[in-house]
Design a protein around this motif. Structure first.
Motif: not given
Length: 388
Positions: A44-53, A125-133, A139-141
């Protein structure tokens, strides 16, 4: 065995820990992880998590009750630095030495990076921290995103970024993304998904360099053919390398992973390997399903002290891109013939088989999950783990 140490606290490591307890191991169980997080789901890191859902809590692979039932000693936020396979000990980067009777190596893999100076706005993009970064960076637009690599991670990131309203370009060195996995005809079908959703796909050229001042932010991607793509954010998805550096000097054979037999057992019967780091019977598979399926076989043989069970299965992967689920199972060769059995590639919904000498070697589906799973089960019937 009185103590077993699982090195790697992600999917494969968790499944190995579960298998140890379910197969009767009631001794000391130590789980070492280089991340501070308990095991979480990476797809989900590259999908739902990245999209914020989906948030971090929605990624957890084990709840508090299961963590308690495992009765393990969790050593998180620290890396394994060395393995003394003969002396049966694992040394951590903080200098601590763990005496152990058995070892499960589940250290996974690390994303490959492009050479050059460190630039802000360049991500893997491999880890949760990568995905959060990456999520924070987007997020700025609306920004110009260049994704380098059109494989599964790259395509999923491109899909998510497009859904978030960003201007996305995917760069793929091969003539088509997923060409080795799917063959020209079906890779072409999947490649069209990018254009269908407003994403620019650039193929047949590599990346010469990233533009930007050292210590500053990335400004562009220079291609091997001389073109420069403006970029505010770059995601590098050019594959991974197995995390085996810490095993140098251990005596274990290493060859693009930890070399194992068909039962996930290394040259030493008290050391097994599972997941992305394991080269099982000559091949290394970087997919979620392999990481989960190998664990039970590896633990069975670890507790037995010899290889009694072989891991035999059909490779399987899936990818969610632009609202389409792509599923593939089997082993295809370039000479195999592909045949559409149900649905239509033009509609991005079909089931197809790859055939060789009158038999099915692989199955591909776009948005046909039920027929696909039936076909996959048929492929797997002759490839189940067998006791010896």
């Amino acid at each position: 065995m009185r103590t077993v140490t699982v090195v790697g606290a992600s999917l494969a490591g968790l499944y190995a820990a579960r298998a140890l307890r379910s197969q009767g191991f009631d001794g000391r169980l130590v789980i070492v992880g280089d991340e501070c997080h308990r095991p979480y789901d990476r797809p989900p890191l590259s999908k739902d998590f990245l999209r914020g859902t989906t948030g971090q809590d929605g990624l957890a692979l084990a709840d508090a009750e299961e963590v308690a039932e495992l009765d393990a000693e969790w050593l998180l936020g620290t890396r394994a630095a060395a393995l003394d396979a003969g002396g049966r000990s694992v040394t951590l980067e903080n200098g601590r030495s763990l005496a152990t009777d058995g070892v499960v190596i589940a250290t996974g893999a690390t994303p490959r990076r492009l050479p050059g100076p460190e630039l802000a706005g360049v991500h893997t993009l491999r880890s949760l921290d990568d995905a959060q970064a990456l999520r924070d960076d987007l997020a700025g637009g609306p920004v110009r995103v260049v994704v380098i690599g059109g494989g599964f991670i790259g395509a999923e990131v491109a899909s998510s970024c497009a859904a978030l309203g960003h201007d996305v370009t995917v760069v793929e060195a091969a003539p088509l993304p997923l060409l080795p996995q799917l063959g020209e005809e079906m890779a072409g079908v999947c490649a069209k998904l990018h254009g269908d959703h407003g994403v620019t796909l650039v193929t047949g050229t590599g990346v010469a360099a990233l533009r930007g001042e050292s210590g500053g932010r990335v400004t562009g991607v220079e291609l091997a053919d001389g073109r420069v793509l403006p970029a505010d954010t770059v995601v590098v998805g050019i594959g991974v390398r197995p995390n085996t550096d810490w095993l140098a000097g251990s005596g274990l054979p290493l060859d693009d992973g930890v070399v194992c037999d068909a039962g996930c057992v290394t040259a030493l019967p008290h050391v097994v390997a599972v997941g992305d780091v394991a080269r099982v019977d000559g091949s290394r598979t970087e997919h979620w399903t392999s990481a989960t399926e190998q664990a039970a076989t590896a633990v069975h043989n670890l507790l037995a002290g010899e290889t009694l069970l072989a891991h035999r299965t059909v490779p399987y992967f899936w990818s969610d891109q632009y609202g389409v689920r792509i599923q593939f199972a089997g082993r295809r060769l370039p000479t195999d013939t592909v045949r559409v059995l149900d649905g239509s590639p033009e509609d991005r919904s079909f089931l197809a088989t790859y055939e060789r000498d009158g038999r099915t070697t692989a199955v591909l589906a776009l948005n046909r999950p039920r027929p696909f799973m039936k076909a996959r089960r048929e492929l797997m019937r002759s490839a189940q783990p067998v006791a010896s």
